[in-house]
Write a protein that holds these residues in place. Structure first.
Motif, PDB file in Angstrom:
ATOM      1  N   SER A   1       0.845  -1.184   0.000  1.00 30.22           N
ATOM      2  CA  SER A   1       0.000   0.000   0.000  1.00 30.22           C
ATOM      3  C   SER A   1       0.888   1.243   0.000  1.00 30.22           C
ATOM      4  CB  SER A   1      -0.917   0.000   1.223  1.00 30.22           C
ATOM      5  OG  SER A   1      -1.902   0.992   1.081  1.00 30.22           O
ATOM      6  N   THR A   2       0.246   2.423  -0.082  1.00 29.37           N
ATOM      7  CA  THR A   2       0.988   3.675  -0.017  1.00 29.37           C
ATOM      8  C   THR A   2       1.004   4.139   1.432  1.00 29.37           C
ATOM      9  OG1 THR A   2      -1.098   4.750  -0.483  1.00 29.37           O
ATOM     10  CG2 THR A   2       0.374   4.398  -2.342  1.00 29.37           C
ATOM     11  N   ARG A   3       1.748   5.212   1.690  1.00 31.37           N
ATOM     12  CA  ARG A   3       1.842   5.678   3.063  1.00 31.37           C
ATOM     13  C   ARG A   3       0.486   6.175   3.580  1.00 31.37           C
ATOM     14  NH1 ARG A   3       3.771   9.726   6.480  1.00 31.37           N
ATOM     15  NH2 ARG A   3       3.397  11.364   4.949  1.00 31.37           N
ATOM     16  N   GLU A   4      -0.217   6.925   2.721  1.00 33.96           N
ATOM     17  CA  GLU A   4      -1.494   7.493   3.142  1.00 33.96           C
ATOM     18  C   GLU A   4      -2.641   7.123   2.197  1.00 33.96           C
ATOM     19  OE1 GLU A   4      -0.040  11.419   5.603  1.00 33.96           O
ATOM     20  OE2 GLU A   4      -0.828  11.731   3.576  1.00 33.96           O
ATOM     21  N   VAL A   5      -3.831   7.340   2.696  1.00 34.71           N
ATOM     22  CA  VAL A   5      -5.030   7.070   1.908  1.00 34.71           C
ATOM     23  C   VAL A   5      -5.973   8.253   2.052  1.00 34.71           C
ATOM     24  CG1 VAL A   5      -6.916   5.444   1.474  1.00 34.71           C
ATOM     25  CG2 VAL A   5      -4.848   4.648   2.634  1.00 34.71           C
ATOM     26  N   LEU A   6      -6.571   8.648   0.943  1.00 32.77           N
ATOM     27  CA  LEU A   6      -7.592   9.697   0.999  1.00 32.77           C
ATOM     28  C   LEU A   6      -8.947   9.028   0.796  1.00 32.77           C
ATOM     29  CD1 LEU A   6      -8.684  12.628   0.883  1.00 32.77           C
ATOM     30  CD2 LEU A   6      -8.164  12.600  -1.566  1.00 32.77           C
ATOM     31  N   GLU A   7      -9.817   9.202   1.757  1.00 31.47           N
ATOM     32  CA  GLU A   7     -11.171   8.624   1.652  1.00 31.47           C
ATOM     33  C   GLU A   7     -12.134   9.725   1.259  1.00 31.47           C
ATOM     34  OE1 GLU A   7     -12.830   6.276   4.681  1.00 31.47           O
ATOM     35  OE2 GLU A   7     -11.033   5.038   4.986  1.00 31.47           O
ATOM     36  N   LEU A   8     -12.819   9.522   0.132  1.00 33.61           N
ATOM     37  CA  LEU A   8     -13.790  10.522  -0.335  1.00 33.61           C
ATOM     38  C   LEU A   8     -15.187   9.932  -0.317  1.00 33.61           C
ATOM     39  CD1 LEU A   8     -11.840  11.805  -3.474  1.00 33.61           C
ATOM     40  CD2 LEU A   8     -12.101  13.013  -1.288  1.00 33.61           C
ATOM     41  N   ARG A   9     -16.127  10.730   0.187  1.00 33.45           N
ATOM     42  CA  ARG A   9     -17.518  10.278   0.226  1.00 33.45           C
ATOM     43  C   ARG A   9     -18.358  11.271  -0.579  1.00 33.45           C
ATOM     44  NH1 ARG A   9     -19.169   6.466   4.320  1.00 33.45           N
ATOM     45  NH2 ARG A   9     -17.188   6.668   5.404  1.00 33.45           N
ATOM     46  N   PHE A  10     -19.027  10.755  -1.605  1.00 38.48           N
ATOM     47  CA  PHE A  10     -19.894  11.617  -2.412  1.00 38.48           C
ATOM     48  C   PHE A  10     -21.344  11.263  -2.116  1.00 38.48           C
ATOM     49  CE2 PHE A  10     -15.937  11.740  -4.862  1.00 38.48           C
ATOM     50  CZ  PHE A  10     -15.812  13.119  -5.014  1.00 38.48           C
ATOM     51  N   PRO A  11     -22.301  12.132  -2.495  1.00 37.41           N
ATOM     52  CA  PRO A  11     -23.714  11.824  -2.233  1.00 37.41           C
ATOM     53  C   PRO A  11     -24.076  10.435  -2.789  1.00 37.41           C
ATOM     54  CG  PRO A  11     -23.517  14.067  -3.025  1.00 37.41           C
ATOM     55  CD  PRO A  11     -22.152  13.453  -3.126  1.00 37.41           C
ATOM     56  N   ALA A  12     -24.977   9.750  -2.077  1.00 32.38           N
ATOM     57  CA  ALA A  12     -25.340   8.373  -2.400  1.00 32.38           C
ATOM     58  C   ALA A  12     -25.601   8.189  -3.894  1.00 32.38           C
ATOM     59  CB  ALA A  12     -26.567   7.962  -1.593  1.00 32.38           C
ATOM     60  N   GLY A  13     -25.056   7.130  -4.471  1.00 32.17           N
ATOM     61  CA  GLY A  13     -25.330   6.776  -5.860  1.00 32.17           C
ATOM     62  C   GLY A  13     -24.481   7.489  -6.889  1.00 32.17           C
ATOM     63  N   THR A  14     -23.660   8.447  -6.461  1.00 30.50           N
ATOM     64  CA  THR A  14     -22.873   9.188  -7.448  1.00 30.50           C
ATOM     65  C   THR A  14     -21.398   8.834  -7.408  1.00 30.50           C
ATOM     66  OG1 THR A  14     -22.463  11.025  -5.940  1.00 30.50           O
ATOM     67  CG2 THR A  14     -24.458  11.154  -7.277  1.00 30.50           C
ATOM     68  N   ASN A  15     -21.049   7.875  -6.542  1.00 32.61           N
ATOM     69  CA  ASN A  15     -19.654   7.459  -6.377  1.00 32.61           C
ATOM     70  C   ASN A  15     -18.973   7.110  -7.700  1.00 32.61           C
ATOM     71  OD1 ASN A  15     -18.814   7.781  -3.818  1.00 32.61           O
ATOM     72  ND2 ASN A  15     -19.008   5.641  -3.216  1.00 32.61           N
ATOM     73  N   ALA A  16     -19.608   6.195  -8.447  1.00 35.48           N
ATOM     74  CA  ALA A  16     -18.984   5.657  -9.652  1.00 35.48           C
ATOM     75  C   ALA A  16     -18.736   6.771 -10.669  1.00 35.48           C
ATOM     76  CB  ALA A  16     -19.868   4.578 -10.254  1.00 35.48           C
TER      77      ALA A  16
ATOM     78  N   ARG B   1     -18.466  10.119 -10.078  1.00 32.67           N
ATOM     79  CA  ARG B   1     -17.434  11.061  -9.629  1.00 32.67           C
ATOM     80  C   ARG B   1     -16.043  10.436  -9.693  1.00 32.67           C
ATOM     81  NH1 ARG B   1     -20.062  15.215  -6.843  1.00 32.67           N
ATOM     82  NH2 ARG B   1     -22.100  15.286  -7.816  1.00 32.67           N
ATOM     83  N   ALA B   2     -16.015   9.122  -9.562  1.00 37.03           N
ATOM     84  CA  ALA B   2     -14.728   8.438  -9.500  1.00 37.03           C
ATOM     85  C   ALA B   2     -13.911   8.707 -10.762  1.00 37.03           C
ATOM     86  CB  ALA B   2     -14.933   6.939  -9.324  1.00 37.03           C
ATOM     87  N   ARG B   3     -14.629   8.828 -11.872  1.00 33.19           N
ATOM     88  CA  ARG B   3     -13.937   9.006 -13.149  1.00 33.19           C
ATOM     89  C   ARG B   3     -13.040  10.245 -13.130  1.00 33.19           C
ATOM     90  NH1 ARG B   3     -18.565   9.257 -16.584  1.00 33.19           N
ATOM     91  NH2 ARG B   3     -19.667   7.665 -15.429  1.00 33.19           N
ATOM     92  N   SER B   4     -13.468  11.253 -12.383  1.00 33.47           N
ATOM     93  CA  SER B   4     -12.677  12.485 -12.377  1.00 33.47           C
ATOM     94  C   SER B   4     -11.477  12.443 -11.417  1.00 33.47           C
ATOM     95  CB  SER B   4     -13.563  13.697 -12.027  1.00 33.47           C
ATOM     96  OG  SER B   4     -14.847  13.298 -11.664  1.00 33.47           O
ATOM     97  N   VAL B   5     -11.351  11.344 -10.640  1.00 30.90           N
ATOM     98  CA  VAL B   5     -10.193  11.300  -9.736  1.00 30.90           C
ATOM     99  C   VAL B   5      -9.252  10.141 -10.032  1.00 30.90           C
ATOM    100  CG1 VAL B   5     -11.394  12.488  -7.866  1.00 30.90           C
ATOM    101  CG2 VAL B   5     -11.434   9.975  -7.965  1.00 30.90           C
ATOM    102  N   THR B   6      -9.573   9.334 -11.051  1.00 35.18           N
ATOM    103  CA  THR B   6      -8.796   8.115 -11.299  1.00 35.18           C
ATOM    104  C   THR B   6      -7.336   8.399 -11.599  1.00 35.18           C
ATOM    105  OG1 THR B   6      -9.698   8.194 -13.512  1.00 35.18           O
ATOM    106  CG2 THR B   6     -10.576   6.498 -12.041  1.00 35.18           C
ATOM    107  N   ASP B   7      -7.026   9.546 -12.106  1.00 30.57           N
ATOM    108  CA  ASP B   7      -5.624   9.836 -12.457  1.00 30.57           C
ATOM    109  C   ASP B   7      -4.826  10.329 -11.257  1.00 30.57           C
ATOM    110  OD1 ASP B   7      -7.381  12.039 -12.527  1.00 30.57           O
ATOM    111  OD2 ASP B   7      -5.764  13.260 -13.404  1.00 30.57           O
ATOM    112  N   LEU B   8      -5.534  10.558 -10.126  1.00 28.56           N
ATOM    113  CA  LEU B   8      -4.845  11.052  -8.940  1.00 28.56           C
ATOM    114  C   LEU B   8      -4.260   9.909  -8.122  1.00 28.56           C
ATOM    115  CD1 LEU B   8      -7.441  13.720  -7.764  1.00 28.56           C
ATOM    116  CD2 LEU B   8      -5.265  14.106  -8.957  1.00 28.56           C
ATOM    117  N   GLY B   9      -3.170  10.168  -7.407  1.00 29.38           N
ATOM    118  CA  GLY B   9      -2.557   9.156  -6.535  1.00 29.38           C
ATOM    119  C   GLY B   9      -1.976   8.005  -7.340  1.00 29.38           C
ATOM    120  N   GLU B  10      -1.572   6.916  -6.605  1.00 31.32           N
ATOM    121  CA  GLU B  10      -0.974   5.773  -7.284  1.00 31.32           C
ATOM    122  C   GLU B  10      -2.022   4.820  -7.814  1.00 31.32           C
ATOM    123  OE1 GLU B  10       2.142   3.813  -5.133  1.00 31.32           O
ATOM    124  OE2 GLU B  10       3.007   5.740  -4.523  1.00 31.32           O
ATOM    125  N   ARG B  11      -3.103   4.658  -7.052  1.00 26.94           N
ATOM    126  CA  ARG B  11      -4.204   3.813  -7.510  1.00 26.94           C
ATOM    127  C   ARG B  11      -5.425   4.165  -6.667  1.00 26.94           C
ATOM    128  NH1 ARG B  11      -5.116  -0.589  -4.438  1.00 26.94           N
ATOM    129  NH2 ARG B  11      -3.871  -0.491  -2.543  1.00 26.94           N
TER     130      ARG B  11
END
Lengths: 315, 268
Positions: A235-250, A252-262
């Motif tokens: 794993s990486t040293r840290e983890v960012l946990e993001l919570r979006f309004p119910a049902g919109t996770n998938a 919104r995820a598209r806009s953050v996939t390029d961030l971080g290592e995975r």
């Protein structure tokens, strides 16, 4: 190689290709591990990973289907009694003697090991003191709380002064305070030189207690190391946990996939793995995304498990 | 060959391999150390039994011919009641009690994590049933003598006879218990025990059963009743050897199955 040297490095438990089958179900699928004397060793994995089956084989109450298992350099198939005499067992479900008092539970258990009665009584007094149950010595077992029963079970497992202590999910079902008392007692035992082998599906428990652990999934060992090593490796040293309004996770995820290592998309949140969580969070805000909540935390064994198996530990 | 090994060679394997069984009996002593009620109830049961036959049957039914002599009906039935009481005690201790510890209290799981074996558990639990049974038998014997229902010194042999009968029933009972899946299954125990009690030459001699005599002789209680009766009336025949052999064989078979089943259920 001198005999002395051989004895010094001999592991207290060793397994090669250890397998357990129940009819046509293979609970443990050929695992290898070695446990050194004085070590606190953990089996981490979800329910059904094969942890308890492995523990029962180590406890010499479940015959090995194939592979080899040695405890104290003895074979459980032929020396079960000798091995059990040197071992303490805390089972997943308390099986205290409900017909006896707290004190007699310890004395009678000691007698199963052929320990003289007077010795059993003096050890029982010491052990009740150790697990902070002296004032309940004459009580029946039934009225004790879950945490007290667990502590009594641990006291019972120590009556024969074992070199090796097996703990199957020692704190499952206990409240946080009871867990911390238990961890403290186990830590003291470890300091006294008792080898601890435990199973757990709590990552915090594994991190607190284990020098070294194996991660099990589907009857196999998928990783091995100290908690720090495993986190550093998987794993990486840290983890960012993001919570979006119910049902919109998938979406919104598209806009953050390029961030971080995975990243991991869970039903209720998105995990972004990065060595610097704060800077990723900064970038998330800079992109105009507004999560309901955001949390930067250290990586844990939970993340390691998620990475290795694609599933979380506690279902 | 040393004397010890010689002795062990004639003992059935199940007993040879359970050298810690007495620890299980010790546990039962700890459990019962405060329960004096058990001993008290064990005293009243035979007393009630025997009073009922002294007062009731004794005055209604006259003397009967048995083994070539005339005995009072009370003298005839009392040994059968002593044997039945031993059977009931053994059955209770080896079925309900064992089932509770095996399935609900999960007592034996804890025991088997120590150097104790499933053989120790089986022999020890049956040993406890017999320890308690022997105590009851001695009390029963005392009542028999006090009420003048026996006139032979051989009556003291009724105690070992009950011990053997108890061993047979406790062993078979424990073996059967390992196959039980719920409390409802215990209805079967009563279904079997009641006819045994009624039709084991308890209330009338074997000759009264006519052509069905062979069925009666299958009943383990029949053999126990015959032994206790022989002891109470001072009868010595070769038939005694047959009764002893039958009950001993049942004990060994029952014990062996019970130990193996405990192993299958708990050490899988």
């Amino acid at each position: 190689m001198g005999q002395q040297y051989r004895v010094a490095v001999l592991p207290i438990v060793s397994a090669r290709g250890l397998t357990k089958k129940f009819d046509d179900f293979e609970a443990v699928r050929g695992i290898d591990f070695e446990i050194a004397r004085g070590e606190a060793f953990g089996f981490l994995g979800p329910n059904g990973a094969g942890k308890s089956s492995t523990m029962r084989m180590i406890g010499c109450v479940s015959p090995v289907t194939s592979g080899t298992l040695r405890l104290f350099d003895l074979d459980p198939a032929t020396s079960g009694k000798e091995i059990r005499a040197r071992m303490g067992v805390v089972p997943q479900q308390d099986n205290l003697d409900s017909e006896l008092t707290v004190f007699d539970n310890l004395v009678v258990y000691g007698r199963y090991f052929d320990i003289p009665r007077a010795e059993c009584k003096s050890r029982a007094r010491e052990l009740l003191d150790f697990v902070q149950l002296s004032d309940r010595a004459d009580s029946r077992v039934e009225p004790l709380s879950g945490g007290m029963k667990r502590r009594l079970t641990i006291a019972r497992s120590l009556i024969n002064q074992p070199e090796l202590l097996l703990l199957d999910e020692p704190t499952t079902g206990l409240d946080p305070q009871a867990r911390h008392i238990l961890w403290d007692r186990l830590y003291r035992l470890k300091q006294q030189g008792v080898t601890l082998v435990l199973t757990t599906h709590y990552m915090d428990e594994a991190e607190q207690l284990c020098d070294r652990l194996v991660v099990m999934d589907g009857g196999r060992i998928v990783a091995e190391g100290s908690p720090r090593e495993l986190i550093a490796q998987h794993s990486t040293r840290e983890v960012l946990e993001l919570r979006f309004p119910a049902g919109t996770n998938a979406e919104r995820a598209r806009s953050v996939t390029d961030l971080g290592e995975r990243h991991e998309i869970l039903p209720d949140r998105i995990l972004v793995y990065a060595d610097d969580g704060e800077s990723v969070l900064h970038e998330v805000h800079a992109r105009g995304l507004s999560p309901e909540s955001a949390l930067v935390r250290r990586s844990t064994l939970e993340d390691v498990f998620l990475r290795l198996t694609g599933r979380s530990l506690v279902d | 060959m040393s004397q010890e090994t010689l002795v062990w060679r004639v003992v059935p394997p199940i007993l040879r391999h359970s050298r810690r069984a007495h620890r299980m009996i010790e546990r039962s002593f700890y459990v019962n150390k405060l329960s004096w009620m058990i001993v008290v109830s064990g005293f009243f049961e035979p007393l009630f039994y025997l009073f009922s036959i002294r007062i009731g049957f004794g005055s209604l039914v006259g003397d009967i011919e048995f083994a070539g002599r005339s005995v009072s009906y009370a003298q005839f039935v009392a040994p059968a009641l002593m044997a039945s009481s031993a059977m009931n005690g053994a059955v209770y201790d080896s079925t309900m009690n064992v089932y509770f510890k095996l399935r609900h209290a999960r007592l034996y799981d804890g025991v088997l994590a120590t150097p104790m074996s499933s053989k120790d558990v089986a022999v020890g639990e049956i040993g406890w049933a017999l320890t308690r049974g022997t105590l009851y038998s001695i009390v029963f014997l005392g009542c028999l003598i006090a009420l003048g229902l026996t006139d032979s010194w051989t009556v003291v042999l009724a105690v070992p006879a009950c011990l053997l009968l108890g061993a047979a029933f406790a062993s078979v009972g424990m073996a059967a218990t390992t196959y039980m899946r719920s409390w409802e299954d215990f209805d079967w125990v009563q279904t079997i025990v009641l006819p045994l009690f009624l039709f084991s030459a308890t209330f009338y001699p074997l000759s009264s059963y006519g052509v069905w005599g062979w069925v009666v002789q299958i009943s383990p209680l029949y053999h126990g009743v015959a032994l206790v009766r022989a002891a109470c009336l001072g009868i010595a025949t070769w038939g005694i050897a047959v009764h002893v052999a039958y009950l001993a064989a049942l004990t060994v078979v029952g014990l062996t199955i019970a130990a193996r089943r405990v192993d299958t259920l708990l050490c899988k």
